[in-house]
Write a protein that holds these residues in place. Structure first.
Motif, PDB file in Angstrom:
ATOM      1  N   UNK A 128     -21.436 -33.512 -26.359  1.00 29.54           N
ATOM      2  CA  UNK A 128     -21.549 -34.942 -26.088  1.00 29.54           C
ATOM      3  C   UNK A 128     -21.515 -35.235 -24.681  1.00 29.54           C
ATOM      4  N   UNK A 129     -20.852 -34.414 -24.150  1.00 31.40           N
ATOM      5  CA  UNK A 129     -21.008 -34.744 -22.379  1.00 31.40           C
ATOM      6  C   UNK A 129     -22.358 -34.842 -21.968  1.00 31.40           C
ATOM      7  N   UNK A 130     -23.040 -33.563 -22.309  1.00 28.42           N
ATOM      8  CA  UNK A 130     -24.224 -33.066 -21.891  1.00 28.42           C
ATOM      9  C   UNK A 130     -25.304 -34.493 -22.139  1.00 28.42           C
ATOM     10  N   UNK A 131     -25.333 -35.192 -23.395  1.00 28.18           N
ATOM     11  CA  UNK A 131     -26.207 -35.980 -23.625  1.00 28.18           C
ATOM     12  C   UNK A 131     -25.888 -37.266 -22.751  1.00 28.18           C
ATOM     13  N   UNK A 132     -24.536 -37.601 -22.370  1.00 32.12           N
ATOM     14  CA  UNK A 132     -24.036 -38.507 -21.662  1.00 32.12           C
ATOM     15  C   UNK A 132     -24.656 -38.235 -19.988  1.00 32.12           C
ATOM     16  N   UNK A 133     -24.556 -37.130 -19.745  1.00 31.95           N
ATOM     17  CA  UNK A 133     -24.946 -36.834 -18.387  1.00 31.95           C
ATOM     18  C   UNK A 133     -26.638 -36.816 -18.279  1.00 31.95           C
TER      19      UNK A 133
ATOM     20  N   UNK B 208     -36.704 -36.714 -24.898  1.00 35.70           N
ATOM     21  CA  UNK B 208     -37.752 -36.977 -25.861  1.00 35.70           C
ATOM     22  C   UNK B 208     -38.012 -38.600 -25.794  1.00 35.70           C
ATOM     23  N   UNK B 209     -36.797 -39.187 -25.928  1.00 38.40           N
ATOM     24  CA  UNK B 209     -36.810 -40.806 -26.119  1.00 38.40           C
ATOM     25  C   UNK B 209     -37.427 -41.280 -24.925  1.00 38.40           C
ATOM     26  N   UNK B 210     -36.871 -40.576 -23.667  1.00 40.94           N
ATOM     27  CA  UNK B 210     -37.420 -41.389 -22.343  1.00 40.94           C
ATOM     28  C   UNK B 210     -38.830 -40.906 -22.299  1.00 40.94           C
ATOM     29  N   UNK B 211     -39.348 -39.533 -22.562  1.00 40.64           N
ATOM     30  CA  UNK B 211     -40.709 -39.306 -22.195  1.00 40.64           C
ATOM     31  C   UNK B 211     -41.691 -40.138 -23.213  1.00 40.64           C
ATOM     32  N   UNK B 212     -41.018 -40.119 -24.244  1.00 38.31           N
ATOM     33  CA  UNK B 212     -42.160 -41.050 -25.411  1.00 38.31           C
ATOM     34  C   UNK B 212     -42.222 -42.363 -24.862  1.00 38.31           C
ATOM     35  N   UNK B 213     -41.324 -43.001 -24.466  1.00 38.83           N
ATOM     36  CA  UNK B 213     -41.375 -44.526 -23.979  1.00 38.83           C
ATOM     37  C   UNK B 213     -42.224 -44.541 -22.636  1.00 38.83           C
ATOM     38  N   UNK B 214     -42.001 -43.467 -21.856  1.00 36.98           N
ATOM     39  CA  UNK B 214     -42.648 -43.591 -20.625  1.00 36.98           C
ATOM     40  C   UNK B 214     -44.207 -43.449 -20.979  1.00 36.98           C
ATOM     41  N   UNK B 215     -44.479 -42.544 -21.570  1.00 41.40           N
ATOM     42  CA  UNK B 215     -45.944 -42.126 -22.180  1.00 41.40           C
ATOM     43  C   UNK B 215     -46.479 -43.395 -23.039  1.00 41.40           C
TER      44      UNK B 215
ATOM     45  N   UNK C 201     -28.385 -39.027 -20.053  1.00 41.57           N
ATOM     46  CA  UNK C 201     -28.750 -40.444 -19.986  1.00 41.57           C
ATOM     47  C   UNK C 201     -28.473 -40.799 -18.627  1.00 41.57           C
ATOM     48  N   UNK C 202     -27.423 -40.271 -17.753  1.00 42.19           N
ATOM     49  CA  UNK C 202     -27.131 -40.795 -16.521  1.00 42.19           C
ATOM     50  C   UNK C 202     -28.326 -40.392 -15.407  1.00 42.19           C
ATOM     51  N   UNK C 203     -28.803 -39.121 -15.704  1.00 40.86           N
ATOM     52  CA  UNK C 203     -29.432 -38.486 -14.662  1.00 40.86           C
ATOM     53  C   UNK C 203     -31.170 -38.673 -14.779  1.00 40.86           C
ATOM     54  N   UNK C 204     -31.581 -38.853 -16.204  1.00 42.88           N
ATOM     55  CA  UNK C 204     -33.038 -38.670 -16.441  1.00 42.88           C
ATOM     56  C   UNK C 204     -33.652 -39.742 -15.497  1.00 42.88           C
TER      57      UNK C 204
END
Ligand code: KG4
Ligand code: ZN
Length: 395
Positions: free
Chosen positions: A52-57, A99-106, A59-62
């Motif tokens: 859970x902490x990994x996902x949160x981090x 994946x969500x970020x890359x999809x949105x960006x693409x 989100x913060x960093x991407x």
């Protein structure tokens, strides 16, 4: 036009575990930037990765990590030719962020998106750097040991057009090798991640002080046995009639625990853990100052046993499958003793062995962008509805 003139600029994104990474690689052979935001500080207090902490981090960093990768590569969102992202294997929630970020960006940029297998990424880390050094002649089949915190896999790789095809000829039945390093370090109060600490501490101890029984695979792979019998009768694919080379590392971890218990080492562990926790970035002197000879000997012996098993099985597999080149990659490939032993043993057999540089051994996005290049050439783009696959296999 630009593609033919200047090559293909691929923005790679990696978020499968505890590193948020982005990189720009030109045509699979030139790293223009390689940014890695490590979450070690976040997970350290827990002695391991907390999903859970990994996902949160992530989100913060991407967003800042991708921006930094483009900036360092002197590229813009518009100037890149394609995006690549890790599809799996890894932590589902962590993968989804990338994946969500890359999809949105693409989608917004109207650029193609390429889904990459993280394990193929580790293999391409080696290829990327060999090409960068000008080494383009590679003899096949390649045997690749991918050895990290989550994986211990042996793949036999062949070239198929621009891409490679892979056959798994061995994997761990329980713990990954890096996981064993991490668990043993945690057990001894040495902190997280364990591999780098054990790597640095081991030269201070006697690697022959503690003898560990060689790891045994209890249940032979019955499926493979059945295939082998069938293959012998019917002449199936070459490798189907050959042995598998599986690994097992939970036994050695238990043996270390047993040793700690029977030698009354527990008393020294808590004070060590507490002392090291007060130091932000412990140096080697901080570790040695907090370790007695018995602990150093145990650490050195554990590492020796791990290295012997990894090198021994991999070279046996190389002989069985007539490998022409050996790749050793993934986080544990950063280990000094593992590299030395592989170089020494492979040289005896005249087998070239290639490793990534240390920064490319552990998780990064340059390897993802590099692995995407053959897919870019083949226009093997991700479908709009593709999603994270925590257990994605490499074929
Ligand atoms: O490839 P990686 O960054 O992430 C995964 O895909 O798992 O590998 C991380 C793992 C950790 O278990 C870490 O302890 C191990 O690689 N590792 C090492 C060394 N550096 C990292 N193990 C042994 N010696 C090292 N120098
Ligand atoms: Zn990895």
């Amino acid at each position: 036009m630009k593609q033919e003139m200047a090559g293909a600029y691929i923005l790679g994104i990696e978020s499968s575990c505890d590193e948020t990474a982005a990189a720009v690689v030109r045509s699979g052979d030139e790293t223009l930037s390689n940014v890695v935001a490590s979450q070690i500080a976040t997970h350290q207090p827990y002695g391991g990765v907390v999903p859970e902490l990994a996902s949160r981090e992530h989100l913060r960093a991407i967003v800042p990590v991708v921006r930094q990768a483009l900036f360092e590569a002197k590229q813009t969102y518009q100037s890149i030719d394609a995006l690549a992202v890790t599809q799996g294997p890894g932590l589902a929630g962590a993968l989804l962020v990338g994946i969500s970020y890359a999809k949105a960006l693409a989608f917004a940029l109207e650029k193609p998106l390429i889904a990459v297998n993280h394990l193929e990424g580790h293999i391409h880390a080696v290829l990327l750097e060999e090409r960068q050094k000008g080494n383009r002649d590679l003899r096949f089949p390649v045997l690749a040991l991918v050895v990290s915190g989550g994986h211990t896999h042996l793949y036999l790789a062949e070239q198929r057009g621009e891409s490679w095809s892979y056959e798994n000829i061995g994997h761990t039945r329980d713990d990954a090798a890096g996981e064993a390093f991490d668990k043993v370090a945690k057990l001894l109060g040495l902190g997280y991640p364990g591999g780098p600490v054990i790597d640095r501490l081991a030269p201070h101890g006697d690697p022959w002080a503690v003898k560990f029984p060689p790891s045994k695979i209890k249940h032979p792979d019955r499926k493979t046995d059945a295939i082998a019998q069938k293959a012998q009768k019917g002449g199936a694919r070459r490798s189907e009639s050959r042995r598998r080379f599986d690994f097992s590392y939970s036994g050695i971890k238990t043996a270390v625990l047993r040793y700690v218990e029977t030698h009354n080492m527990a008393l020294a562990i808590e004070p060590r853990r507490a002392a090291l926790a007060t130091i932000a970035r412990p140096k080697i002197e901080d570790y040695t100052a907090n370790c007695d000879k018995q602990t150093l000997d145990l650490v050195a012996s554990f590492q020796r046993a791990m290295v012997e098993d990894l090198v021994g099985k991999t070279l046996a597999a190389a002989r069985e499958y007539d490998a022409a080149t050996l790749f050793v990659t993934g986080g544990v490939a950063a280990n000094n003793e593992l590299r030395r032993a592989f170089e020494e043993e492979a040289a005896k057999e005249g087998l070239p062995v290639l490793f990534p540089s240390r920064p490319l051994s552990t998780d990064n996005a340059a390897m993802i962008a590099a692995a995407a290049y053959p897919k870019f050439l083949e226009k093997d783009f991700a479908a709009v509805d593709f999603s994270a696959e925590a257990g994605l296999a490499l074929k």
